[in-house]
Design a protein around this motif. Sequence first.
Motif, PDB file in Angstrom:
ATOM      1  N   TRP A   1      -7.414  -4.818  -0.785  1.00 52.88           N
ATOM      2  CA  TRP A   1      -6.714  -3.883  -1.664  1.00 52.88           C
ATOM      3  C   TRP A   1      -5.909  -4.637  -2.723  1.00 52.88           C
ATOM      4  O   TRP A   1      -5.780  -4.170  -3.842  1.00 52.88           O
TER       5      TRP A   1
ATOM      6  N   GLY B   1      -5.024   2.845  -4.341  1.00 52.42           N
ATOM      7  CA  GLY B   1      -5.055   3.693  -3.145  1.00 52.42           C
ATOM      8  C   GLY B   1      -5.688   2.898  -2.030  1.00 52.42           C
ATOM      9  O   GLY B   1      -5.858   1.685  -2.145  1.00 52.42           O
ATOM     10  N   TRP B   2      -6.070   3.577  -0.956  1.00 45.50           N
ATOM     11  CA  TRP B   2      -6.672   2.886   0.180  1.00 45.50           C
ATOM     12  C   TRP B   2      -8.160   2.673  -0.009  1.00 45.50           C
ATOM     13  O   TRP B   2      -8.797   2.008   0.779  1.00 45.50           O
TER      14      TRP B   2
ATOM     15  N   ASN C   1      -1.576   5.551  -3.952  1.00 47.64           N
ATOM     16  CA  ASN C   1      -1.853   6.899  -3.462  1.00 47.64           C
ATOM     17  C   ASN C   1      -2.356   6.840  -2.029  1.00 47.64           C
ATOM     18  O   ASN C   1      -3.080   5.916  -1.649  1.00 47.64           O
ATOM     19  N   SER C   2      -1.945   7.813  -1.222  1.00 42.88           N
ATOM     20  CA  SER C   2      -2.377   7.865   0.184  1.00 42.88           C
ATOM     21  C   SER C   2      -2.391   9.310   0.632  1.00 42.88           C
ATOM     22  O   SER C   2      -1.845  10.188  -0.036  1.00 42.88           O
TER      23      SER C   2
ATOM     24  N   ASP D   1       2.585   7.855  10.074  1.00 41.59           N
ATOM     25  CA  ASP D   1       3.055   6.933   9.040  1.00 41.59           C
ATOM     26  C   ASP D   1       4.149   7.516   8.146  1.00 41.59           C
ATOM     27  O   ASP D   1       4.217   7.212   6.949  1.00 41.59           O
TER      28      ASP D   1
ATOM     29  N   VAL E   1      -6.020  13.253  -0.542  1.00 37.83           N
ATOM     30  CA  VAL E   1      -5.115  12.208  -1.042  1.00 37.83           C
ATOM     31  C   VAL E   1      -4.538  12.745  -2.353  1.00 37.83           C
ATOM     32  O   VAL E   1      -5.275  12.987  -3.301  1.00 37.83           O
TER      33      VAL E   1
ATOM     34  N   TRP F   1       0.802  -1.210   0.000  1.00 38.50           N
ATOM     35  CA  TRP F   1       0.000   0.000   0.000  1.00 38.50           C
ATOM     36  C   TRP F   1       0.841   1.270   0.000  1.00 38.50           C
ATOM     37  O   TRP F   1       0.320   2.353  -0.287  1.00 38.50           O
TER      38      TRP F   1
ATOM     39  N   LYS G   1       7.258   7.627  -3.980  1.00 41.81           N
ATOM     40  CA  LYS G   1       7.038   6.441  -3.140  1.00 41.81           C
ATOM     41  C   LYS G   1       8.189   5.433  -3.153  1.00 41.81           C
ATOM     42  O   LYS G   1       8.602   4.946  -2.092  1.00 41.81           O
TER      43      LYS G   1
ATOM     44  N   ASN H   1       2.717  10.401   1.311  1.00 43.63           N
ATOM     45  CA  ASN H   1       1.638  11.276   0.834  1.00 43.63           C
ATOM     46  C   ASN H   1       2.128  12.343  -0.131  1.00 43.63           C
ATOM     47  O   ASN H   1       1.408  12.712  -1.061  1.00 43.63           O
TER      48      ASN H   1
ATOM     49  N   CYS I   1       3.029   5.683   4.570  1.00 45.64           N
ATOM     50  CA  CYS I   1       2.336   6.319   3.450  1.00 45.64           C
ATOM     51  C   CYS I   1       3.192   7.464   2.962  1.00 45.64           C
ATOM     52  O   CYS I   1       3.585   8.327   3.751  1.00 45.64           O
TER      53      CYS I   1
END
Length: 393
Positions: A69, A390-391, A26-27, A252, A33, A22, A299, A295, A293
């Motif tokens: 997910w 995403g979540w 996207n987070s 996070d 988000v 995850w 990533k 954000n 995450c």
Amino acid sequence: MSVQAAEAREILARQHIETPSWAFGNSGTRFKVFAQAGVPRDPFEKVADAATVHRFTGAAPTVALHIPWDAVPDYGKLAAHARDLGVGLGTINANVFQDDDYMLGSVTNPDPRIRRKATDHLLECVDVMDATGSRDLKLWFSDGTNYPGQDDVAARQDRLAEALAEVYARLSADQRLVLEYKLFEPAFYTMDVPDWGTAYAHCLALGERAVVCVDTGHHAPGTNIEFIVAVLLRAGRLGAFDFNSRFYADDDLIVGAADPFQLFRIMTEVRFGGGLDPLPSDRGAIAFMLDQCHNIEPKIPGQIRSIMNVQEATAKALLVDRAALAAAQAAGDVLGANGALMDAFATDVRPLLAEVREAAGLDPDPMAAYARSGYAERIVAERVGGQQAGWGA
Ligand code: LRH
Ligand code: MN
């Protein structure tokens, strides 16, 4: 090369830090988000990004999945895809925190129909483990209450224990139940598994393949997390870490970014408790995982930096002169003992880690090597259209 340095190299060379699928999607926060170009659209692309982190760090050979997910029609196909890319599918995370039915709880809900539904999802996740060959089922429950009197605290514990026992009984002999606690959020009066003590008590009631997950973002500010680590290790019930860092709540953020000294103290207690020693079997193994995450930052580099932060904290912990420390502790030499840790923490371990990477045939600077690889540009160009992961919250 001192015995200590040789031992440190050996341990660092086999360090295994699991990435979370995850983290590549996207987070954000409840406010926003932010979508990023090149983000995966499915579990296969998430696994490809995880494999890229392993390709440049050599220390992230497995990726944790989160169900639904990462739900796919054929988990064997996903496992084969991962194998082809040089990684494995790791911990399976259940999700009983995003369904309208779970507003008043999942396995602790007053309504038996909803408890049944939640428990069935946990059992389905064991089926996924059988298909992926995963050892660990990680359970985090958003269950809790927001107002005094909202529900019966002890009755909820009974419901939780009943569901956990049914899931534990379903596990095979080489599978483990990893129970994660969290002090608050999304519930703000009680969480049904708020702290290490509650998680530990449930694990003791279940059996020896039930262990505790310490998420470094799930404690009250000022909590001495390394004390909890030492106690759970001593009890043989420290099963996993969800590494991240925070300035205030469950932020996070990249592990070690907010408090590298805390991460060093945690890895020092892991070392002292035998958590880095080679193990005869998986029993007693600690799953070192990231749970973060990214954000606003890219990533994949965020994951690479996270791995490097854990490696640096581990290397510093491995350089604590245990003999000098033990002598100072025995002599009541407070400053001498503290000094042994501070000297190790003050050591620049980046050259040592660069050598460990080179010895493994890797570029000594994973961040620079990734930037030069063109992978970031390639996924932005390739991953056009479709629904970014995403979540789904
Ligand atoms: C809950 C948590 C848990 C995961 C989720 C992604 O805060 O730490 O480990 O399921 O984050
Ligand atoms: Mn977590």
